[in-house]
Scaffold this active site. Structure first.
Site, mmCIF file in Angstrom:
data_model
loop_
_atom_site.group_PDB
_atom_site.id
_atom_site.type_symbol
_atom_site.label_atom_id
_atom_site.label_comp_id
_atom_site.label_asym_id
_atom_site.label_seq_id
_atom_site.Cartn_x
_atom_site.Cartn_y
_atom_site.Cartn_z
ATOM 1 N N SER A 125 0.819 -1.213 0.000
ATOM 2 C CA SER A 125 0.000 0.000 0.000
ATOM 3 C C SER A 125 0.852 1.261 0.000
ATOM 4 C CB SER A 125 -0.880 -0.003 1.259
ATOM 5 O OG SER A 125 -1.441 1.261 1.467
ATOM 6 N N TYR A 150 -2.131 -0.869 10.686
ATOM 7 C CA TYR A 150 -2.349 -1.420 9.328
ATOM 8 C C TYR A 150 -1.126 -1.128 8.459
ATOM 9 C CZ TYR A 150 -3.695 -1.383 4.443
ATOM 10 O OH TYR A 150 -3.713 -1.567 3.074
ATOM 11 N N LYS A 154 1.999 -3.590 6.605
ATOM 12 C CA LYS A 154 2.425 -3.573 5.190
ATOM 13 C C LYS A 154 3.939 -3.385 5.104
ATOM 14 C CE LYS A 154 -1.511 -4.338 3.327
ATOM 15 N NZ LYS A 154 -1.776 -5.676 2.763
HETATM 16 C C1 WQD Z 1 -9.783 9.307 1.116
HETATM 17 C C2 WQD Z 1 -10.027 10.795 1.385
HETATM 18 C C3 WQD Z 1 -10.468 11.321 3.682
HETATM 19 C C4 WQD Z 1 -14.311 9.324 4.015
HETATM 20 C C5 WQD Z 1 -7.395 4.139 1.921
HETATM 21 C C6 WQD Z 1 -7.274 2.885 2.704
HETATM 22 C C7 WQD Z 1 -5.832 2.447 2.799
HETATM 23 C C8 WQD Z 1 -5.187 2.430 1.442
HETATM 24 C C9 WQD Z 1 -5.397 3.727 0.693
HETATM 25 C C10 WQD Z 1 -5.061 0.207 0.544
HETATM 26 C C11 WQD Z 1 -9.350 11.268 2.668
HETATM 27 C C12 WQD Z 1 -11.671 11.653 2.794
HETATM 28 C C13 WQD Z 1 -13.110 9.798 3.520
HETATM 29 C C14 WQD Z 1 -15.351 10.254 4.348
HETATM 30 C C15 WQD Z 1 -13.921 12.061 3.662
HETATM 31 N N1 WQD Z 1 -5.704 1.367 0.663
HETATM 32 N N2 WQD Z 1 -12.933 11.147 3.352
HETATM 33 N N3 WQD Z 1 -15.111 11.591 4.155
HETATM 34 O O1 WQD Z 1 -7.613 7.176 3.893
HETATM 35 O O2 WQD Z 1 -6.641 7.495 1.572
HETATM 36 O O3 WQD Z 1 -6.821 5.213 2.612
HETATM 37 O O4 WQD Z 1 -6.797 3.975 0.664
HETATM 38 O O5 WQD Z 1 -4.052 -0.134 1.018
HETATM 39 O O6 WQD Z 1 -5.866 1.154 3.338
HETATM 40 O O7 WQD Z 1 -7.769 3.150 3.980
HETATM 41 O O8 WQD Z 1 -8.875 6.471 1.829
HETATM 42 O O9 WQD Z 1 -11.243 6.672 1.183
HETATM 43 O O10 WQD Z 1 -10.675 6.603 3.656
HETATM 44 O O11 WQD Z 1 -10.107 8.620 2.320
HETATM 45 O O12 WQD Z 1 -13.733 13.290 3.503
HETATM 46 O O13 WQD Z 1 -16.466 9.885 4.811
HETATM 47 O O14 WQD Z 1 -11.419 11.005 1.568
HETATM 48 O O15 WQD Z 1 -10.279 12.347 4.640
HETATM 49 O O16 WQD Z 1 -8.885 12.583 2.458
HETATM 50 P P1 WQD Z 1 -7.449 6.689 2.516
HETATM 51 P P2 WQD Z 1 -10.310 7.027 2.278
#
Ligand code: WQD
Length: 334
Positions: A125, A150, A154
């Site tokens: 990741s 997590y 990785k």
């Molecule tokens: C994306 C953006 C939030 C929810 C994920 C996985 C991680 C990795 C990468 C595989 C952020 C914003 C989110 C909401 C929001 N995948 N958000 N409101 O955190 O980049 O990580 O992808 O390995 O395991 O967790 O993804 O979709 O949670 O957030 O504003 O209700 O969307 O703040 O900026 P993230 P995400």
């Protein structure tokens, strides 16, 4: 026909990868403990590909079940998805993350060693880069201390594989995913978040479906074009295809382990994703701006030169496609 073991093959990325492996002519065997997927996904995969495959319902930490599988089948290689993957959940239950993600990998390596299986594609990741300012990130970008258990699993997973490969006739490719989103264009398979979604896109589609009242944007005071965080969203089918390319590359690889960023190379802000969803599906989304979410990095997106040039892989779908397919899948969900 070359046979591949896919651990976690009924999961989000796993199921889409099984479809692409079958399309490429591989015979597939899946091991999945169903704790983050449903058995019905097997039927949907077979409807898409027109080909069946064997499913073993078991946990990869169960070495006995794993060894039985390796005695029964001569695998050309393994793609290892089976792991817990929610950043927030890992902060709440670090022990279950270390237990599951690390012993699952160790038990898999033990079974591979016993049966002389030497090709492993590991699901890593972009989380390993942490809050880097070296953007776009390349595979040489310094690995930072993980922001969550997590992420630590990785980083440690990559180290375990590197150590193991040093002493064995073994090839492994570590794929560092960016943000996998969307669903198969058939709308027969997609993301199945259990409970309240942690991730942005399933929260968007569930809001549009009326399952959630409104989406909260976690902060709009970041130093970005519109104040919201930037991520490199990649269509899950594009990501699945990268695994097929990586498997083929194992046999050409000069060194025992190699690592690839798998993203599109393009960053989008949260608001850009919301607007893409609205425009692609002609839907007005109910959202509000709230406080930042702890652990979020301001921006991260990939330099994809290496995966483009060495694996001959390029992302095909854009953010509009991702939003269209994600919505079609949500509407198809019972
Ligand atoms: C994306 C953006 C939030 C929810 C994920 C996985 C991680 C990795 C990468 C595989 C952020 C914003 C989110 C909401 C929001 N995948 N958000 N409101 O955190 O980049 O990580 O992808 O390995 O395991 O967790 O993804 O979709 O949670 O957030 O504003 O209700 O969307 O703040 O900026 P993230 P995400």
């Amino acid at each position: 026909m070359k046979k591949i073991l896919v651990t976690g093959g009924l999961g989000f990325i796993g199921s889409h990868t099984v479809v692409e492996l079958q399309a490429e002519g591989y015979e597939v065997v899946v091991i999945d403990n169903l704790n983050n997927s449903r058995k019905e996904v097997k039927i949907s995969i077979e409807e898409i590909s027109g080909k069946t495959f064997e499913l073993k319902v078991a946990d990869v930490t169960n070495s006995i079940a794993l060894n039985e599988l390796f005695e029964e089948h001569k695998f050309e290689g393994v793609i290892h998805f089976a792991a817990h993957k929610a950043v927030g959940e890992s902060v709440e239950n670090p022990v279950s993350y270390y237990q599951n993600n690390l012993s699952g990998l160790v038990s898999l390596l033990g079974a591979m060693e016993k049966q002389g299986v030497s090709n492993l594609i590991f699901s890593s990741s972009c989380t390993v880069y942490g809050a880097t300012t070296d953007l776009p990130v390349t595979e040489k970008t310094v690995i930072q201390k993980a922001e969550s258990p997590y992420g630590t699993t990785k980083i440690l997973g990559e180290e375990i594989i590197n150590d193991y490969a040093k002493h064995k006739d073994f090839k492994s490719i570590l794929l560092r995913y960016f943000n996998p989103v969307g669903a198969h264009p058939s709308a027969k398979i997609g993301e199945l978040p259990l409970g309240v979604p942690n991730n942005l896109v399933p929260y968007i589609t569930q809001t549009a479906a009326g399952i959630r009242k409104q989406l909260t944007v976690f902060g709009d005071d970041y130093n970005t074009i519109d104040g919201t965080c930037i991520r490199d969203y990649i269509h899950v089918v594009d990501l699945a295809k990268a695994h097929v390319k990586a498997l083929a590359y194992c046999n050409e690889m000069k060194q025992p382990v190699d690592v690839f960023n798998v993203g599109t190379g393009k960053g989008n802000t949260v608001l850009e994703v919301i607007h893409a969803f609205e425009h692609s599906n002609n839907i007005k989304l109910a959202y509000t701006v709230g406080a930042r979410r702890g652990g979020d990095v301001e921006q991260i997106f990939a330099d994809t030169t290496k995966v483009n040039e060495l694996l001959g892989w390029h992302a095909h779908y854009d953010i509009a496609d991702m939003m269209k397919h994600a919505w079609a899948w949500q509407q198809n969900l019972k």
